[in-house]
Design a protein around this motif. Structure first.
Motif, short mmCIF file in Angstrom:
data_model
loop_
_atom_site.label_atom_id
_atom_site.label_comp_id
_atom_site.label_asym_id
_atom_site.label_seq_id
_atom_site.Cartn_x
_atom_site.Cartn_y
_atom_site.Cartn_z
N GLY A 175 -2.41 1.75 -0.59
CA GLY A 175 -2.15 2.28 0.73
C GLY A 175 -3.20 1.90 1.75
N ASP A 176 -2.91 2.24 3.02
CA ASP A 176 -3.85 2.04 4.11
C ASP A 176 -3.89 3.31 4.95
N GLY A 177 -4.43 3.20 6.15
CA GLY A 177 -4.52 4.39 7.00
C GLY A 177 -3.18 4.97 7.37
N TYR B 179 -5.47 -13.01 6.99
CA TYR B 179 -4.66 -11.86 6.59
C TYR B 179 -4.18 -11.07 7.79
N LEU C 253 0.29 -5.32 11.35
CA LEU C 253 0.27 -4.02 10.69
C LEU C 253 1.38 -3.14 11.26
N PHE D 196 1.58 0.75 9.76
CA PHE D 196 0.47 1.56 10.27
C PHE D 196 0.72 1.94 11.73
N GLN E 24 2.87 7.23 -3.74
CA GLN E 24 1.50 6.99 -3.29
C GLN E 24 0.47 7.46 -4.31
N ASP F 134 -0.47 4.94 5.53
CA ASP F 134 0.04 5.66 4.37
C ASP F 134 -0.62 7.03 4.23
N ASN F 135 -1.89 7.12 4.58
CA ASN F 135 -2.56 8.43 4.54
C ASN F 135 -1.93 9.40 5.53
#
Length: 524
Positions: A186-188, A349, A411, A414, A179, A190-191
């Motif tokens: 990344g997205d939320g 998307y 998603l 996520f 990361q 991944d955080n």
């Protein structure tokens, strides 16, 4: 002869009369002092007792002092929420493993040296924040493949609970390396994985539902009274753990001498490595002495404190995620008028199933209900933790909502990350029941023959000692590995159920909480 009060003279109680006979200048004149006169009028009244000196809680009400004492005992005596921590471990390791497998064909474009975020650009950016990543040590293709394979293998082994202390560190290394190499990918979700991978290192996440727990249960069943054994064979010898610890120590020494680690990260990794060695030495010394020592008790208490603190941080992190998301949504005009959900469902998307998106987006009432319901649930969830029933209801609603996001908006990772984070609030009774059902189903699918003969108690072991704390799970089921103990303290998350007293993580060369023969775990 009885003394009778003379006419015209007030009657004095015996206590006051005795006090009046003391030699005092006031009494010699035949007058009563003010204090004696008050005692004569109220002979049964007593002064309140002064607080006992030296009591640390003398200024607090007794109920508060008792609550604080019980809370400290719970935090220091044992790792809380072992089942919740195991679910978090399994959930996040599974999510990261599935993500790496799905992105396997595109791994070079995402994190490789030839991707859009080039190795030189990443090196310049990391030079400004000192982020940790193994991929900055070399820009070769072979090194990248080795790091990606390390992330895959550590995720799979952490999920099944093999050497969880070591695998949690390697899992963190894999997550941070990939990361931090490409921060724009990344997205939320991944955080959340990024943060939880740091917290898992401090937890005893392999106490239940892991291969470590299964190994301890088998060792305790085959060797009565030897609760510190890490596997079959000679008691107390954990060759695999020693080899793993030595190899990682050699690798750590090599990269340190080469100057690849910053001072901060070198202190972190060397501290973890030394803590594992210190725990192994303390447990071995205690086993040689035949009982827990002061060093083991102190180390076990510190490990419990670290585990419970990290678990609390994970809970607070989840609450902050929902609170900030909810309050930011409240400030948006599209969330205020109830149309926010309509727009992402009409983007290609976020529409993996166009027919389903069209069906939901065509109903204005459905869009408004889901939009307002999302805001209400996210804002209200942190406050519902004070009411267990309401919290459980909203927890189910949020998990269903994330499952719907995975399907409708496409998603999945996520949603899996957030469901794994939500699982930290699941009640212990539900998790134990779920584990028992999974264990029964596993035994039906994979039946195994029980050992024909088990060794009896050794000389000097009593029957009660030889048969207690074998590491068996609920209702004596060794497959769950929960280390059930009917005398354990209740878990505050158990919804009325009594939680198990779990045996800490694996020992040997790894910093874990194995127990000593003749004891039911190290407890201060």
């Amino acid at each position: 002869m009885t003394n009778q009060p003379s006419p015209g003279r007030p009657s004095i109680p015996p206590a006051a009369a005795g006090a009046a006979t003391e030699p005092d200048a006031t009494h010699s004149t035949g007058q009563l002092s003010t204090e004696q006169r008050a005692t004569a009028q109220h002979p049964t009244e007593q002064r309140p007792a002064a607080p006992a000196p030296g009591t640390p809680w003398r200024r607090l009400p007794a109920t508060w002092a008792g609550a604080v004492s019980r809370g400290l005992a719970q935090v220091l005596a044992r790792p809380l929420g072992p089942h919740q921590t195991a679910v978090v471990r399994i959930g996040f390791a599974f999510t990261w493993l599935c993500f790496l497998l799905r992105e396997w064909p595109y791994r070079h474009e995402l994190y490789g040296p030839g991707g859009p975020w080039s190795w030189d650009m990443a090196r310049q950016f990391i030079g400004t924040n000192d982020a940790f990543t193994l991929l900055m040590w070399s820009h070769g293709r072979g090194w990248f493949e080795a790091v990606y394979a390390l992330a895959l293998v550590s995720s799979a082994l952490l999920m099944v609970g093999w050497r969880t202390r070591t695998m949690s560190v390697l899992f963190m290394v894999g997550v941070l390396s990939l990361q931090n190499r490409s921060i724009l990918m990344g997205d939320g979700g991944d955080n959340v994985i990024h943060l939880v991978s740091l917290y898992l290192v401090l937890t005893r996440c392999g106490a239940v539902w892991s291969l470590d727990a299964r190994r301890r249960a088998r060792a305790a069943a085959t060797t009565p009274g030897a609760r510190a054994y890490e596997g079959p064979g000679e008691p107390g010898r954990d060759l695999t753990g020693l080899v793993l610890w030595a190899v990682l120590g050699l690798a750590l020494a090599t990269v340190t001498l080469l100057g690849q680690l910053s001072t901060g990260w070198a202190l972190v990794f060397w501290g973890l490595w030394a803590a594992h060695a210190l725990w192994w030495a303390a447990v071995r010394h205690a086993r040689d002495r035949g009982g827990p020592t002061e060093a083991v008790t102190v180390l076990d208490t510190l490990a419990n404190l670290a585990h419970n603190g990290a678990l609390l941080v994970i809970m607070v992190e989840v609450c902050l995620i929902y609170a900030t998301a909810g309050w930011y949504k409240v400030q948006g005009s599209r969330w205020q008028d109830g149309t926010a959900l309509f727009y992402p469902m009409n983007l290609d998307y976020f529409s993996p199933w166009p027919a389903l998106s069209d069906a939901l987006g065509s109903s204005g009432l459905m869009v408004m209900v889901i939009t307002y319901g999302t805001v209400i649930v996210q804002v209200a969830f942190p406050f519902t933790l004070f009411n267990r029933r309401v919290k459980n209801v909203l927890l189910v609603v949020m998990m269903v909502e994330h499952a719907a996001i995975a399907v409708v908006l496409g998603l999945p990772f996520f949603s899996l990350a957030m469901i794994a984070a939500d699982a930290v609030f699941l009640p212990t009774g539900f998790l134990r029941g779920l584990g028992a059902r999974v264990g029964r189903g596993t035994r039906r699918l994979f039946p195994h023959r029980a050992p024909a003969v088990l060794p009896g108690p050794r000389s000097g072991d009593t029957g009660a000692d030889a048969g207690t704390d074998t590491g068996a799970g609920t209702n004596g089921d060794p497959s769950t590995g929960t280390g059930a103990n009917p005398d354990a303290n209740p878990d505050p998350n158990a919804d009325g159920d009594t939680d198990t007293r779990t045996r800490p993580d694996n020992g040997g060369a790894e910093a874990s909480g194995a127990t000593v023969p003749g004891t039911v775990g190290f407890r201060p």
